[in-house]
Design a protein around this motif. Sequence first.
Motif, short mmCIF file in Angstrom:
data_model
loop_
_atom_site.label_atom_id
_atom_site.label_comp_id
_atom_site.label_asym_id
_atom_site.label_seq_id
_atom_site.Cartn_x
_atom_site.Cartn_y
_atom_site.Cartn_z
N ASP A 195 -8.14 1.97 -2.43
CA ASP A 195 -7.34 3.13 -2.79
C ASP A 195 -5.91 2.65 -3.00
O ASP A 195 -5.62 1.45 -2.96
N ALA A 196 -5.01 3.57 -3.26
CA ALA A 196 -3.62 3.19 -3.56
C ALA A 196 -2.99 2.40 -2.43
O ALA A 196 -2.27 1.42 -2.67
N ALA A 197 -3.27 2.79 -1.18
CA ALA A 197 -2.67 2.09 -0.04
C ALA A 197 -3.19 0.66 0.07
O ALA A 197 -2.42 -0.28 0.33
N ALA A 198 -4.49 0.47 -0.13
CA ALA A 198 -5.08 -0.87 -0.03
C ALA A 198 -4.54 -1.77 -1.14
O ALA A 198 -4.26 -2.96 -0.91
N ILE A 199 -4.39 -1.23 -2.33
CA ILE A 199 -3.87 -2.01 -3.45
C ILE A 199 -2.41 -2.38 -3.21
O ILE A 199 -2.00 -3.52 -3.49
#
Length: 294
Positions: A214-218
């Motif tokens: 998700d955006a946080a992991a990326i």
Amino acid sequence: MKQTIEAQNITESMQNTQVIGGTKMSKFSSLFKHRKLQMFAVSGVAMAMLVVSLPSVSTMAYAKDSSLSAAQQQEVRAILKDALINDPDLMREAIIAWQAREQEGANTAMQTSLVTHHKAMYETKSDPWKGAATPEIEMVYFTDFNCPYCKKIEPSLNQLIEEFPQLKIIVKMVPLQGEGSKMAVDFAQTVWLNEPEKYLKVKDMLMSSPRGLDAAAIAKVAKLTATERWVGNTDERVAKMVDDNVNLMNELGIGGTPSMIVADTLIPGLVPYEVLKEQLEAAIAAKDKTQKSS
């Protein structure tokens, strides 16, 4: 001729079993002395295959056959029913023959498609790659960062590169697993286009994520690889490149990831390392033979 792994399994099954059209056809000859009855029986087995999946066609199975009398048709039905009950292998063999014929047609279509799209597979300069810079053999690899099977096959691909230093793997990234996949592909492709020396580290870290991206992991991967500037800042060239990859998959008839292509062989799905190695060695041997004969 090109073969997929599934096609090889069907071929091996046929080699181990005498299918209709070969020795087993003698069973029909012994059951039906009259030529018309033999042909009607063969069509009956074919119709029986359809009846298994489409019961509604049973009433039409013999309706259009006017070459036999009603009594002859009834005789064939009775003999055929008895034959299938006492020798279920007849149905199995008919199905195997039908599957093989269908697969042969698919293989021919795939072979034509591989030739037609050779440039799109191997000569697109915008594609990321890993392995040999001046390769003797190449593999095309369709992958999705959120595909769990792609994550599992990555170690095998890395092992191939170690064991075959002449190999180059061309990476075709496709976002098939939702918005997280799209964000990851946009980010990774942008990194490749602008800071290619950082791409492999970015790709490996995205692939190593144990959960869906998700955006946080990326953002976390971007921070660890010093590529934050490309998060949410997708290169304008990326959209067309990704569309081209997805369209290429569709044109080749590839239904999912991971999918690998070596020479003229499609290797679909998560397969053991030994299968990848065997197919690669076969491609190398075929290429060597062609070069020696030319």
